[in-house]
Design a protein around this motif. Structure first.
Motif, mmCIF file in Angstrom:
data_model
loop_
_atom_site.group_PDB
_atom_site.id
_atom_site.type_symbol
_atom_site.label_atom_id
_atom_site.label_comp_id
_atom_site.label_asym_id
_atom_site.label_seq_id
_atom_site.Cartn_x
_atom_site.Cartn_y
_atom_site.Cartn_z
ATOM 1 N N GLN A 1 30.020 37.385 39.763
ATOM 2 C CA GLN A 1 31.131 36.518 40.122
ATOM 3 C C GLN A 1 32.436 37.206 39.771
ATOM 4 O O GLN A 1 32.519 37.971 38.818
ATOM 5 N N THR A 2 33.464 36.936 40.548
ATOM 6 C CA THR A 2 34.765 37.523 40.269
ATOM 7 C C THR A 2 35.358 36.949 38.991
ATOM 8 O O THR A 2 35.815 37.677 38.119
ATOM 9 N N VAL A 3 35.368 35.623 38.853
ATOM 10 C CA VAL A 3 35.846 34.965 37.645
ATOM 11 C C VAL A 3 34.813 33.916 37.247
ATOM 12 O O VAL A 3 34.601 32.939 37.967
ATOM 13 N N GLU A 4 34.173 34.129 36.119
ATOM 14 C CA GLU A 4 33.181 33.182 35.623
ATOM 15 C C GLU A 4 33.823 32.334 34.526
ATOM 16 O O GLU A 4 34.338 32.869 33.539
ATOM 17 N N VAL A 5 33.806 31.010 34.707
ATOM 18 C CA VAL A 5 34.458 30.106 33.762
ATOM 19 C C VAL A 5 33.404 29.235 33.089
ATOM 20 O O VAL A 5 32.580 28.605 33.759
ATOM 21 N N ASP A 6 33.425 29.203 31.773
ATOM 22 C CA ASP A 6 32.482 28.395 31.010
ATOM 23 C C ASP A 6 33.249 27.731 29.857
ATOM 24 O O ASP A 6 33.338 28.260 28.748
ATOM 25 N N LEU A 7 33.814 26.556 30.139
ATOM 26 C CA LEU A 7 34.608 25.824 29.154
ATOM 27 C C LEU A 7 34.018 24.431 28.958
ATOM 28 O O LEU A 7 33.431 23.866 29.889
ATOM 29 N N ASN B 1 45.315 24.637 25.190
ATOM 30 C CA ASN B 1 46.128 25.450 26.084
ATOM 31 C C ASN B 1 45.908 26.937 25.864
ATOM 32 O O ASN B 1 46.724 27.758 26.265
ATOM 33 N N SER B 2 44.771 27.300 25.223
ATOM 34 C CA SER B 2 44.422 28.704 25.013
ATOM 35 C C SER B 2 43.012 28.969 25.527
ATOM 36 O O SER B 2 42.141 28.085 25.463
ATOM 37 N N ILE B 3 42.778 30.163 26.023
ATOM 38 C CA ILE B 3 41.456 30.579 26.474
ATOM 39 C C ILE B 3 41.203 32.006 26.006
ATOM 40 O O ILE B 3 42.140 32.746 25.681
ATOM 41 N N GLU B 4 39.937 32.384 25.967
ATOM 42 C CA GLU B 4 39.582 33.782 25.731
ATOM 43 C C GLU B 4 39.132 34.389 27.057
ATOM 44 O O GLU B 4 38.204 33.876 27.693
ATOM 45 N N LEU B 5 39.799 35.445 27.464
ATOM 46 C CA LEU B 5 39.462 36.121 28.714
ATOM 47 C C LEU B 5 38.927 37.509 28.397
ATOM 48 O O LEU B 5 39.531 38.256 27.618
ATOM 49 N N SER B 6 37.795 37.859 28.978
ATOM 50 C CA SER B 6 37.252 39.216 28.849
ATOM 51 C C SER B 6 36.941 39.749 30.233
ATOM 52 O O SER B 6 36.684 38.978 31.164
ATOM 53 N N LYS C 1 37.289 44.608 27.968
ATOM 54 C CA LYS C 1 38.493 44.192 27.260
ATOM 55 C C LYS C 1 38.434 42.691 26.993
ATOM 56 O O LYS C 1 37.878 41.922 27.785
ATOM 57 N N SER C 2 39.026 42.273 25.874
ATOM 58 C CA SER C 2 39.073 40.860 25.541
ATOM 59 C C SER C 2 40.457 40.512 25.009
ATOM 60 O O SER C 2 41.096 41.319 24.326
ATOM 61 N N VAL C 3 40.929 39.292 25.327
ATOM 62 C CA VAL C 3 42.258 38.876 24.893
ATOM 63 C C VAL C 3 42.299 37.353 24.808
ATOM 64 O O VAL C 3 41.611 36.653 25.561
ATOM 65 N N ILE C 4 43.069 36.833 23.855
ATOM 66 C CA ILE C 4 43.338 35.402 23.786
ATOM 67 C C ILE C 4 44.615 35.136 24.569
ATOM 68 O O ILE C 4 45.646 35.780 24.350
ATOM 69 N N LEU C 5 44.544 34.192 25.503
ATOM 70 C CA LEU C 5 45.705 33.809 26.307
ATOM 71 C C LEU C 5 46.139 32.407 25.915
ATOM 72 O O LEU C 5 45.325 31.484 25.895
ATOM 73 N N THR C 6 47.414 32.254 25.600
ATOM 74 C CA THR C 6 47.980 30.948 25.258
ATOM 75 C C THR C 6 49.057 30.602 26.268
ATOM 76 O O THR C 6 49.952 31.406 26.550
ATOM 77 N N VAL D 1 38.307 42.850 40.133
ATOM 78 C CA VAL D 1 38.367 41.820 39.091
ATOM 79 C C VAL D 1 36.959 41.424 38.676
ATOM 80 O O VAL D 1 36.097 41.174 39.516
ATOM 81 N N ASP D 2 36.730 41.376 37.375
ATOM 82 C CA ASP D 2 35.453 40.912 36.822
ATOM 83 C C ASP D 2 35.770 40.230 35.497
ATOM 84 O O ASP D 2 35.730 40.849 34.430
ATOM 85 N N TYR D 3 36.123 38.952 35.548
ATOM 86 C CA TYR D 3 36.586 38.219 34.374
ATOM 87 C C TYR D 3 35.572 37.167 33.938
ATOM 88 O O TYR D 3 34.887 36.554 34.765
ATOM 89 N N SER D 4 35.527 36.931 32.629
ATOM 90 C CA SER D 4 34.808 35.792 32.056
ATOM 91 C C SER D 4 35.799 35.020 31.192
ATOM 92 O O SER D 4 36.571 35.617 30.434
ATOM 93 N N ILE D 5 35.774 33.687 31.304
ATOM 94 C CA ILE D 5 36.703 32.838 30.561
ATOM 95 C C ILE D 5 35.905 31.835 29.750
ATOM 96 O O ILE D 5 35.013 31.147 30.275
#
Length: 552
Positions: free
Chosen positions: A315-321, A330-335, A362-367, A544-548
């Motif tokens: 998947q291009t962007v996989e979201v699991d929240l 209002n913050s997520i972890e994106l890798s 790569k991993s980052v916290i986005l606020t 793009v290959d993101y996990s959120i």
């Protein structure tokens, strides 16, 4: 039609997938700017016939050529001709492709070629994952190449919950050779809603070059070395063989030994390397670019592949929240394979805790940025009026003048009035999404319809704002929910001199745009100008290959 030749044909399903998924999830945000419920597609798992039964029913159509083209009045001659030659094809190829966004496709192609012409009739069945919100789709195609013309007729069909086919779009495209170096490309689309559009473009090749579209007698990769191709949305590009080697692959329970040819295609705006290979012993071929693989296999292997059973696709962007996560967070972890690099990303998110894992991800916290603004300069491009962003239209001028008369100087108030205008006079077109016919429109086309999806709101907003001399951009990317990321388009506006703000053109108020729901990728230049090349968006999307997940 991509006119790429047999060995660069991977781009055809690849680009079709990219441009289709771009806005199929383009839903109207709710008041709190969470995405609306999923589009009204039938889930494959809810088909009244089981997925496997419906698949097999469509496979029978594909293998035994039990379906031709439905008539379109404007193309009756082309449709009649294609149907007349349907059963004349001899060579058969069975292919399956694994693409992004949980998409897998099966294709059967019937071809017939001589030194003077090549013709191909094909069926391509696509299905996302078993639990996808999107339906199965069937594309029927006929392509004919002669010494001076390459033409393509395509029809798209959606498959409903009763496993019935419903035509949604017909496309006819041609490339005609006018001289050794001059060509004309034309394309016409006819949609299920009764609308249509067309385009025409002349292009020139270097002296002494060859167009891959007109290579009919040799489908080896070497035949396309130093040839040129034309693709709608990418323009003219050159293909060049850069390496040949041997490789082994274990696939379909077979040990395969491939002779591999690596090919590069490029122009000033687009570059992609891919490889093609063939195993003479098992009769298996493959093409691969950016991790997107198309296999051509014997019929027995093709029949064994069950589309609906695959759950492990990329998947291009996989979201699991967690459910309702964004209500209180209002913050997520994106890798991902890389971190977001859109130049105005800081208007949406603040980055922290950047790390790199052992496997290089790569991993980052986005606020979420509390006030979605960023400093930036204005260019002429932000104010341009063209054949897509039509600031001189009477309706656009009338709206702009009315707003300026009511509020001559305060840009925030002016932007709010543009939102009021759209909320009052423009409505969301759910049928465009459910019929799978989302497409770019000019300002005039969008206004005449009186309804549209996210990109059309953004186009009208841009036209009114620029008519008032307010610098404005269209941005494309993803709109996030707790479970998915749907393609979306919105605006950025210079709200004060040197200060740009994120604006949702479907929103009720300027202050209600919550950027926790937005993941920008690139500026939507192809929405600001329908004639612009799409290479930047396509390559960004493919890479793009993101996990959120929830931020810790």
């Amino acid at each position: 039609m991509s006119f790429l030749g047999e060995n660069v044909g991977l781009l055809r399903p690849l680009l079709a997938t990219v441009l289709t998924v771009l806005f199929v999830g383009c839903q109207p945000p709710k008041k709190d700017h969470k995405p609306a419920p999923a589009s009204p597609f039938t889930k494959v798992s809810n088909l009244s016939e089981t997925t496997t039964t419906c698949e097999q029913k469509i496979r029978q159509i594909m293998v035994y050529k039990r379906m031709g083209f439905e008539n379109v009045n404007e193309l009756s001659t082309q449709v009649s001709f294609a149907n007349a030659i349907l059963n004349q094809q001899t060579e058969t190829e069975y292919s399956l492709a694994q693409l992004k966004d949980n998409t897998k496709s099966l294709e059967v192609a019937y071809t017939n070629a001589t030194q003077d012409y090549k013709q191909s009739f094909s069926y391509e069945l696509s299905l996302n994952s078993k639990d996808s919100k999107d339906p199965m789709n069937l594309q029927v195609s006929y392509e004919l190449t002669t010494v001076d013309t390459a033409s393509s007729l395509e029809q798209q069909f959606m498959i409903n919950e009763k496993c019935e086919l419903r035509k949604t779009q017909t496309t006819f495209a041609t490339i005609k050779k006018k001289s050794d170096v001059n060509y004309t490309y034309s394309k016409s689309n006819y949609y299920v809603d009764g609308e249509s559009d067309s385009k025409k473009e002349d292009f020139t090749l270097p002296e002494g070059s060859k167009l891959a579209s007109f290579i009919t007698d040799n489908d080896s990769a070497e035949a396309y070395d130093n040839s040129y191709s034309f693709s709608d949305g990418l323009g003219v590009f050159q293909s060049k063989v850069i390496e040949q080697s041997q490789t082994q692959k274990k696939k379909f329970g077979l040990d395969l030994n491939f002779k591999v040819t690596k090919v590069a295609i490029k122009n000033d705006n687009f570059k992609m390397d891919f490889e093609v290979g063939q195993d003479d012993k098992a009769g298996v071929k493959y093409s691969e670019a950016n991790g997107q693989v198309t296999w051509t296999v014997p019929q027995t292997l093709w029949q064994q592949q069950a589309l609906g059973s695959h759950q492990d696709l990329e998947q291009t962007v996989e979201v699991d929240l967690p459910a309702e996560y964004f209500i209180t967070n209002n913050s997520i972890e994106l890798s991902g394979n890389k971190l977001p690099a859109y130049e105005h990303f800081a208007a949406y998110w603040t980055k922290s805790q950047e790390t790199t894992t052992a496997d290089g991800r790569k991993s980052v916290i986005l606020t979420e940025k509390e006030i979605p603004t960023i400093s930036g300069t204005t260019t002429a491009k932000d104010l341009v009026s063209n054949s897509t962003i039509q600031t001189e239209l009477p309706l656009i001028q009338k709206a702009a003048k009315a707003i300026l008369a009511a509020e001559p100087t305060n840009r925030e108030a002016q932007v709010q009035m543009i939102l009021d205008y759209l909320s009052k006079y423009y409505v969301y077109d759910h049928s465009m999404v459910s019929n799978n016919v989302v497409r770019p429109l000019t300002t005039e086309e969008a206004l005449n319809r009186g309804k549209g999806v996210c990109q059309h709101y953004a186009v009208i907003f841009t036209a009114i704002a620029r008519a008032m001399k307010i610098p404005t951009r269209i941005i494309v990317g993803f709109h996030l929910s707790e479970t998915s990321a749907g393609g979306h388009a919105w605006n950025e506006v210079e709200i004060r001199e040197g200060v740009w703000q994120v604006v949702e053109p479907q929103g009720k108020t300027l202050a209600s745009t919550n950027t926790r729901f937005y993941l920008p990728l690139v500026r939507g230049t192809f929405l600001e100008d329908k004639d612009a090349q799409q290479g930047d968006w396509i390559m960004e999307y493919l890479n793009v290959d993101y996990s959120i997940k929830a931020a810790k």
